[in-house]
Design an enzyme around this catalytic site. Structure first.
Site, PDB file in Angstrom:
ATOM      1  N   PRO A   9       0.794  -1.230   0.000  1.00  0.00           N
ATOM      2  CG  PRO A   9      -0.175  -1.132   2.108  1.00  0.00           C
ATOM      3  CD  PRO A   9       0.486  -2.082   1.156  1.00  0.00           C
ATOM      4  CG  ASN A  10      -0.272   4.315   1.243  1.00  0.00           C
ATOM      5  OD1 ASN A  10      -1.250   4.845   0.705  1.00  0.00           O
ATOM      6  ND2 ASN A  10      -0.335   3.756   2.437  1.00  0.00           N
ATOM      7  NE  ARG A  17       3.918   6.622   1.624  1.00  0.00           N
ATOM      8  CZ  ARG A  17       4.125   5.409   2.121  1.00  0.00           C
ATOM      9  NH1 ARG A  17       4.615   4.465   1.357  1.00  0.00           N
ATOM     10  NH2 ARG A  17       3.838   5.151   3.367  1.00  0.00           N
ATOM     11  CE1 TYR A  22       8.752   5.182   2.976  1.00  0.00           C
ATOM     12  CE2 TYR A  22       7.196   7.018   2.991  1.00  0.00           C
ATOM     13  CZ  TYR A  22       7.669   5.848   3.551  1.00  0.00           C
ATOM     14  OH  TYR A  22       7.089   5.337   4.678  1.00  0.00           O
ATOM     15  CG  ASN A  71       8.371  -1.772   0.802  1.00  0.00           C
ATOM     16  OD1 ASN A  71       7.764  -1.904   1.874  1.00  0.00           O
ATOM     17  ND2 ASN A  71       8.964  -0.641   0.452  1.00  0.00           N
ATOM     18  CB  ALA A  74       1.322   0.324   6.609  1.00  0.00           C
ATOM     19  CG  HIS A  77       4.862  -2.073  10.423  1.00  0.00           C
ATOM     20  ND1 HIS A  77       6.188  -2.438  10.540  1.00  0.00           N
ATOM     21  CD2 HIS A  77       4.834  -1.040   9.528  1.00  0.00           C
ATOM     22  CE1 HIS A  77       6.926  -1.638   9.754  1.00  0.00           C
ATOM     23  NE2 HIS A  77       6.122  -0.800   9.126  1.00  0.00           N
ATOM     24  CG  ASP A  84      -0.744 -17.055   8.630  1.00  0.00           C
ATOM     25  OD1 ASP A  84       0.241 -17.091   9.397  1.00  0.00           O
ATOM     26  OD2 ASP A  84      -1.921 -17.100   9.043  1.00  0.00           O
ATOM     27  CD  GLU A  95      10.163  -7.204   6.643  1.00  0.00           C
ATOM     28  OE1 GLU A  95       9.879  -8.329   7.123  1.00  0.00           O
ATOM     29  OE2 GLU A  95      10.216  -6.182   7.325  1.00  0.00           O
ATOM     30  CG  HIS A  97      10.984  -2.022   5.195  1.00  0.00           C
ATOM     31  ND1 HIS A  97       9.621  -1.987   5.050  1.00  0.00           N
ATOM     32  CD2 HIS A  97      11.271  -3.145   5.890  1.00  0.00           C
ATOM     33  CE1 HIS A  97       9.093  -3.050   5.635  1.00  0.00           C
ATOM     34  NE2 HIS A  97      10.081  -3.772   6.155  1.00  0.00           N
ATOM     35  CB  ILE A  98      12.164   2.985   0.710  1.00  0.00           C
ATOM     36  CG1 ILE A  98      11.625   2.196  -0.487  1.00  0.00           C
ATOM     37  CG2 ILE A  98      12.859   4.271   0.264  1.00  0.00           C
ATOM     38  CD1 ILE A  98      10.396   2.811  -1.125  1.00  0.00           C
ATOM     39  CB  SER A  99      12.299   4.717   5.475  1.00  0.00           C
ATOM     40  OG  SER A  99      11.289   3.839   5.955  1.00  0.00           O
ATOM     41  NE  ARG A 104       9.659   6.379   8.754  1.00  0.00           N
ATOM     42  CZ  ARG A 104       8.744   6.151   7.816  1.00  0.00           C
ATOM     43  NH1 ARG A 104       8.919   5.170   6.943  1.00  0.00           N
ATOM     44  NH2 ARG A 104       7.667   6.909   7.743  1.00  0.00           N
ATOM     45  NE  ARG A 108       6.564   4.633  10.094  1.00  0.00           N
ATOM     46  CZ  ARG A 108       5.496   4.742   9.309  1.00  0.00           C
ATOM     47  NH1 ARG A 108       5.164   3.760   8.501  1.00  0.00           N
ATOM     48  NH2 ARG A 108       4.753   5.834   9.316  1.00  0.00           N
TER      49      ARG A 108
HETATM   50  C1  DQA Z   1       8.072   1.235   4.257  1.00  0.00           C
HETATM   51  C2  DQA Z   1       8.084   1.485   5.762  1.00  0.00           C
HETATM   52  C3  DQA Z   1       6.710   1.230   6.342  1.00  0.00           C
HETATM   53  O1  DQA Z   1       6.719   1.464   7.739  1.00  0.00           O
HETATM   54  C4  DQA Z   1       5.706   2.174   5.705  1.00  0.00           C
HETATM   55  O2  DQA Z   1       4.407   1.895   6.210  1.00  0.00           O
HETATM   56  C5  DQA Z   1       5.723   2.117   4.233  1.00  0.00           C
HETATM   57  C6  DQA Z   1       7.010   2.063   3.554  1.00  0.00           C
HETATM   58  C7  DQA Z   1       9.436   1.593   3.608  1.00  0.00           C
HETATM   59  O3  DQA Z   1       9.654   1.172   2.485  1.00  0.00           O
HETATM   60  O4  DQA Z   1      10.253   2.298   4.204  1.00  0.00           O
HETATM   61  O5  DQA Z   1       4.697   2.222   3.565  1.00  0.00           O
HETATM   62  O6  DQA Z   1       7.843  -0.128   4.016  1.00  0.00           O
END
Ligand code: DQA
Length: 137
Positions: A9-10, A17, A22, A71, A74, A77, A84, A95, A97-99, A104, A108
């Site tokens: 998502p997002n 964004r 990001y 990725n 959210a 978390h 599953d 897994e 993550h960009i950040s 943070r 997270r």
């Molecule tokens: C994220 C970190 C997550 O906490 C956040 O909800 C995202 C992006 C990252 O790529 O840093 O949507 O996965």
């Protein structure tokens, strides 16, 4: 070699964004660069804001592909269902993550899915995806 990248998502809004967190590059252009650089690999990209669609995609590629770089945004978390699904499939998942999620908010810091993944890469910007991909080579 077949690798699937999944964004949750997002992440369709990358580039627009919260660029301070990001970055300012959209995922589509980054993905084109990645495909050009790793042209010997079959790279697929899937993005959805919908939890069930992400699970369906994991099921679809999770018995035939060599690796998945995911990725989950959210959902990382919160989602027992995605965790599953990762446990249910055969293809290993990295897994990413960009950040740096550990720099943070505390909510997270916990990943529902990390224990079912082969490894985690966090905090390297879009390069996190490339590092995930390279881990399968
Ligand atoms: C994220 C970190 C997550 O906490 C956040 O909800 C995202 C992006 C990252 O790529 O840093 O949507 O996965």
């Amino acid at each position: 070699m077949k690798i699937q990248i999944i964004n949750g998502p997002n992440l369709n809004l990358l580039g627009r964004r919260e660029p301070g967190i990001y970055g300012s590059e959209g995922f589509e252009s980054f993905f084109e660069e990645l495909k050009a650089k790793y042209h010997g690999i079959t790279l697929h990209y899937f993005q959805s804001n919908v939890e069930g669609e992400i699970i369906n995609q994991l099921h679809q590629v999770g018995f035939t592909f060599d690796g998945i770089v995911m990725n989950a945004g959210a959902y990382t978390h919160t989602s027992v269902a995605i965790a599953d699904a990762i446990a249910a499939i055969k293809t290993p998942v990295i897994e990413v993550h960009i950040s740096n999620v550990y720099a943070r908010e505390e909510y997270r810091h916990h990943s529902m899915m990390a224990k079912n993944c082969k490894g985690i890469i966090t905090g390297f910007g879009l390069q996190s995806y490339e590092l995930g991909l390279k881990s399968f080579l």
